[in-house]
Design a protein around this motif. Structure first.
Motif, mmCIF file in Angstrom:
data_model
loop_
_atom_site.group_PDB
_atom_site.id
_atom_site.type_symbol
_atom_site.label_atom_id
_atom_site.label_comp_id
_atom_site.label_asym_id
_atom_site.label_seq_id
_atom_site.Cartn_x
_atom_site.Cartn_y
_atom_site.Cartn_z
ATOM 1 N N TYR A 39 0.831 -1.205 0.000
ATOM 2 C CA TYR A 39 0.000 0.000 0.000
ATOM 3 C C TYR A 39 0.872 1.264 0.000
ATOM 4 O O TYR A 39 2.011 1.250 0.437
ATOM 5 N N GLY A 40 0.299 2.356 -0.493
ATOM 6 C CA GLY A 40 0.938 3.663 -0.393
ATOM 7 C C GLY A 40 2.134 3.905 -1.278
ATOM 8 O O GLY A 40 2.873 4.878 -1.066
ATOM 9 N N LEU A 41 2.346 3.067 -2.284
ATOM 10 C CA LEU A 41 3.545 3.184 -3.109
ATOM 11 C C LEU A 41 3.634 4.557 -3.792
ATOM 12 O O LEU A 41 4.586 5.301 -3.582
ATOM 13 N N VAL A 42 2.628 4.887 -4.596
ATOM 14 C CA VAL A 42 2.663 6.136 -5.364
ATOM 15 C C VAL A 42 2.578 7.348 -4.437
ATOM 16 O O VAL A 42 3.339 8.320 -4.573
ATOM 17 N N LYS A 43 1.682 7.301 -3.478
ATOM 18 C CA LYS A 43 1.456 8.434 -2.579
ATOM 19 C C LYS A 43 2.712 8.791 -1.799
ATOM 20 O O LYS A 43 3.091 9.966 -1.707
ATOM 21 N N THR A 44 3.358 7.797 -1.231
ATOM 22 C CA THR A 44 4.535 8.088 -0.408
ATOM 23 C C THR A 44 5.760 8.423 -1.254
ATOM 24 O O THR A 44 6.614 9.208 -0.829
ATOM 25 N N ILE A 45 5.862 7.865 -2.446
ATOM 26 C CA ILE A 45 6.940 8.257 -3.352
ATOM 27 C C ILE A 45 6.814 9.742 -3.704
ATOM 28 O O ILE A 45 7.803 10.484 -3.706
ATOM 29 N N LEU A 46 5.593 10.178 -3.989
ATOM 30 C CA LEU A 46 5.354 11.588 -4.309
ATOM 31 C C LEU A 46 5.700 12.487 -3.126
ATOM 32 O O LEU A 46 6.240 13.582 -3.305
ATOM 33 N N LYS A 47 5.403 12.032 -1.921
ATOM 34 C CA LYS A 47 5.756 12.810 -0.729
ATOM 35 C C LYS A 47 7.273 12.946 -0.613
ATOM 36 O O LYS A 47 7.792 14.017 -0.282
ATOM 37 N N GLY A 48 7.975 11.848 -0.857
ATOM 38 C CA GLY A 48 9.436 11.882 -0.790
ATOM 39 C C GLY A 48 10.034 12.805 -1.836
ATOM 40 O O GLY A 48 10.957 13.579 -1.536
ATOM 41 N N PHE A 49 9.515 12.750 -3.054
ATOM 42 C CA PHE A 49 10.004 13.633 -4.104
ATOM 43 C C PHE A 49 9.682 15.092 -3.798
ATOM 44 O O PHE A 49 10.478 15.993 -4.086
ATOM 45 N N ALA A 50 8.504 15.350 -3.226
ATOM 46 C CA ALA A 50 8.122 16.726 -2.869
ATOM 47 C C ALA A 50 9.076 17.300 -1.828
ATOM 48 O O ALA A 50 9.501 18.460 -1.918
ATOM 49 N N LEU A 51 9.429 16.485 -0.840
ATOM 50 C CA LEU A 51 10.384 16.906 0.186
ATOM 51 C C LEU A 51 11.737 17.234 -0.449
ATOM 52 O O LEU A 51 12.345 18.272 -0.142
ATOM 53 N N ALA A 52 12.202 16.366 -1.335
ATOM 54 C CA ALA A 52 13.501 16.574 -1.986
ATOM 55 C C ALA A 52 13.477 17.792 -2.897
ATOM 56 O O ALA A 52 14.420 18.610 -2.883
ATOM 57 N N LEU A 53 12.426 17.943 -3.692
ATOM 58 C CA LEU A 53 12.326 19.078 -4.608
ATOM 59 C C LEU A 53 12.349 20.396 -3.856
ATOM 60 O O LEU A 53 13.067 21.339 -4.231
ATOM 61 N N PHE A 54 11.587 20.485 -2.785
ATOM 62 C CA PHE A 54 11.507 21.725 -2.012
ATOM 63 C C PHE A 54 12.857 22.038 -1.368
ATOM 64 O O PHE A 54 13.347 23.174 -1.432
ATOM 65 N N SER A 55 13.473 21.036 -0.754
ATOM 66 C CA SER A 55 14.738 21.237 -0.042
ATOM 67 C C SER A 55 15.866 21.606 -1.000
ATOM 68 O O SER A 55 16.662 22.514 -0.723
ATOM 69 N N PHE A 56 15.934 20.909 -2.129
ATOM 70 C CA PHE A 56 17.013 21.201 -3.069
ATOM 71 C C PHE A 56 16.750 22.474 -3.864
ATOM 72 O O PHE A 56 17.705 23.106 -4.342
ATOM 73 N N PHE A 57 15.500 22.884 -4.004
ATOM 74 C CA PHE A 57 15.215 24.189 -4.602
ATOM 75 C C PHE A 57 15.855 25.287 -3.756
ATOM 76 O O PHE A 57 16.499 26.198 -4.284
ATOM 77 N N ILE A 58 15.695 25.182 -2.441
ATOM 78 C CA ILE A 58 16.322 26.138 -1.530
ATOM 79 C C ILE A 58 17.837 26.067 -1.657
ATOM 80 O O ILE A 58 18.526 27.095 -1.739
ATOM 81 N N ALA A 59 18.386 24.849 -1.679
ATOM 82 C CA ALA A 59 19.837 24.667 -1.725
ATOM 83 C C ALA A 59 20.438 25.198 -3.023
ATOM 84 O O ALA A 59 21.467 25.889 -3.012
ATOM 85 N N TYR A 60 19.811 24.874 -4.152
ATOM 86 C CA TYR A 60 20.310 25.360 -5.441
ATOM 87 C C TYR A 60 20.221 26.892 -5.515
ATOM 88 O O TYR A 60 21.111 27.549 -6.068
ATOM 89 N N THR A 61 19.155 27.449 -4.962
ATOM 90 C CA THR A 61 18.980 28.908 -4.971
ATOM 91 C C THR A 61 20.091 29.587 -4.182
ATOM 92 O O THR A 61 20.678 30.591 -4.633
#
Length: 249
Positions: A39-61
């Motif tokens: 259960y939760g494969l797609v939902k939790t993968i998307l959560k993990g990617f959202a966390l990474a995208l947000f954090s690395f957006f700050i870092a790259y900026t």
């Protein structure tokens, strides 16, 4: 080392996955026992990617801002390089190398998350508390990453003291990441959010999406990763504490 596509880093990950399944059979566990739930494969993968995208957006900026204020010409480059503590290795731009990089990093996160957040976490928790299991698997994960500065020391790229200092730094950084992904496992009930965040860190932010200036490539990569990991760690700890408080209501 790492002179061919099937280098020792790939071989040890495949060996680790095989050994993981052998141990699961010996323990009479299935893969769901260590977090590979149905259960939760797609939902939790998307959560993990959202966390990474947000954090690395700050870092790259932040990274790009530092270079901008140093009056350097900068742009983002999409190509393959091997990660190294002592500088960028060979550059590959072919689409085949991109797919190989993605495949190898999928293998990597399956092995590392399945072993550290999955098998080790559950094994330690059979005798000790969840909190103890969380920190021991994170410590083991940190020690596991000493191999990176060890490569540089063996190749004569860093001194003995450099190896010691980088090893300590790696244990702390990778250990912090291990705690973060362990908390994600506890919050979601499966490994997929941590695997997605882990994959983004290794595949995208380290090997594929680079900050290029007129004076070099990824001059501040270590700081980029450090900023993103500290930021995402703080988010996960905040959410974890909020979840615990909510659970007490």
């Amino acid at each position: 080392m790492d002179q061919t596509i099937f280098a020792e880093n790939f071989i040890n990950k495949i060996f680790g996955i095989v050994l993981l399944f052998v141990l699961l059979k010996q323990l009479h566990w299935d893969i769901s026992t260590i977090g590979f739930k149905k259960y939760g494969l797609v939902k939790t993968i998307l959560k993990g990617f959202a966390l990474a995208l947000f954090s690395f957006f700050i870092a790259y900026t932040i990274e790009c801002s530092i270079l901008y204020f140093q009056e350097k010409k900068i742009y983002l480059g999409f190509f393959i390089t091997g990660f190294s503590l002592t500088g960028v290795g060979s550059i590959q731009t072919g689409i085949g190398f991109v797919f190989i990089n993605i495949f190898f990093n999928i293998i990597n996160v399956i092995m590392e998350e399945g072993t550290f957040r999955g098998l080790f976490y559950q094994l330690i928790n059979t005798r000790y508390s969840l909190k103890t299991a969380l920190f021991i698997q994170a410590l083991l994960f940190g020690i596991w990453h000493i191999v990176t500065p060890l490569h540089n020391w063996i190749d004569g790229e860093i001194s003995g003291m450099g190896f010691v200092s980088l090893s300590i730094g790696y244990i702390i950084l990778a250990g912090m990441m291990g705690v973060k992904w362990g908390l994600l496992y506890r919050m979601t009930g499966n490994l997929y959010a941590g695997m997605a965040d882990h994959f983004f860190n290794n595949c995208i932010a380290t090997n594929l999406l680079h900050v290029v200036s007129n004076t070099g490539i990824d001059e501040y990569m270590i700081f980029r990763i450090l900023i993103a990991q500290i930021f995402s760690f703080a988010i996960v700890v905040f959410l974890w504490k909020g979840q615990k408080i909510e659970g007490l209501k």
